[in-house]
Design a protein around this motif. Structure first.
Motif, PDB file in Angstrom:
ATOM      1  N   ILE A 126       9.789   1.183   2.180  1.00 56.89           N
ATOM      2  CA  ILE A 126       9.127   0.033   2.521  1.00 56.89           C
ATOM      3  C   ILE A 126       9.076  -0.425   3.904  1.00 56.89           C
ATOM      4  N   VAL A 127       7.851  -0.389   4.676  1.00 61.08           N
ATOM      5  CA  VAL A 127       7.654  -0.723   6.136  1.00 61.08           C
ATOM      6  C   VAL A 127       6.905  -1.721   6.204  1.00 61.08           C
ATOM      7  N   ALA A 128       7.068  -2.703   7.096  1.00 63.47           N
ATOM      8  CA  ALA A 128       6.334  -3.913   7.376  1.00 63.47           C
ATOM      9  C   ALA A 128       6.085  -4.039   8.826  1.00 63.47           C
ATOM     10  N   TYR A 129       4.957  -4.446   8.984  1.00 64.20           N
ATOM     11  CA  TYR A 129       4.491  -4.763  10.060  1.00 64.20           C
ATOM     12  C   TYR A 129       3.478  -5.659  10.504  1.00 64.20           C
ATOM     13  N   VAL A 141       3.621  -1.319   3.633  1.00 65.70           N
ATOM     14  CA  VAL A 141       3.267  -0.074   3.127  1.00 65.70           C
ATOM     15  C   VAL A 141       4.655   0.620   2.487  1.00 65.70           C
ATOM     16  N   ARG A 142       4.521   1.473   1.503  1.00 66.12           N
ATOM     17  CA  ARG A 142       5.677   2.203   1.015  1.00 66.12           C
ATOM     18  C   ARG A 142       5.352   3.867   1.172  1.00 66.12           C
ATOM     19  N   ASP A 176       0.936  -1.140   0.117  1.00 66.02           N
ATOM     20  CA  ASP A 176      -0.122   0.108   0.084  1.00 66.02           C
ATOM     21  C   ASP A 176       0.952   1.317  -0.067  1.00 66.02           C
ATOM     22  N   ASP A 177       0.474   2.377  -0.707  1.00 71.07           N
ATOM     23  CA  ASP A 177       1.179   3.470  -0.977  1.00 71.07           C
ATOM     24  C   ASP A 177       0.919   4.349   0.145  1.00 71.07           C
ATOM     25  N   VAL A 178       1.647   5.168   1.055  1.00 69.26           N
ATOM     26  CA  VAL A 178       0.949   6.102   1.885  1.00 69.26           C
ATOM     27  C   VAL A 178       1.511   7.471   1.828  1.00 69.26           C
TER      28      VAL A 178
END
Length: 75
Positions: A63-66, A71-72, A8-10
């Motif tokens: 790019i962050v993941a949790y 999300v990018r 997902d782009d934020v």
């Protein structure tokens, strides 16, 4: 390799944002306490690597993941 469709782009509306702020802004976590715990415990990755710094400055394209959400950071 991560499926690009699963990212997902934020939009942050600027050039950079701190990791702790971004996790809340993107809706991955609700409170500062939750952010602190998740980061310290190593549940957050940035560009595929665990990062335990809440103050890490993210850049556009990072790019962050949790917990399975990816999300990018976008302008």
């Amino acid at each position: 390799m991560t499926d690009p469709a699963a990212i997902d782009d934020v939009s942050i509306g600027g050039e950079g944002i701190r990791l702790g702020q971004f996790l809340k802004f993107a809706g991955l976590l609700d409170s500062g306490g939750d952010v602190k715990e998740a980061i310290i415990d190593g549940y957050v990755t940035v560009n595929g690597d665990v990062d335990r710094r809440r103050g890490r400055q993210l850049q556009l394209g990072d790019i962050v993941a949790y917990e399975g959400r990816i999300v990018r950071v976008c302008a």
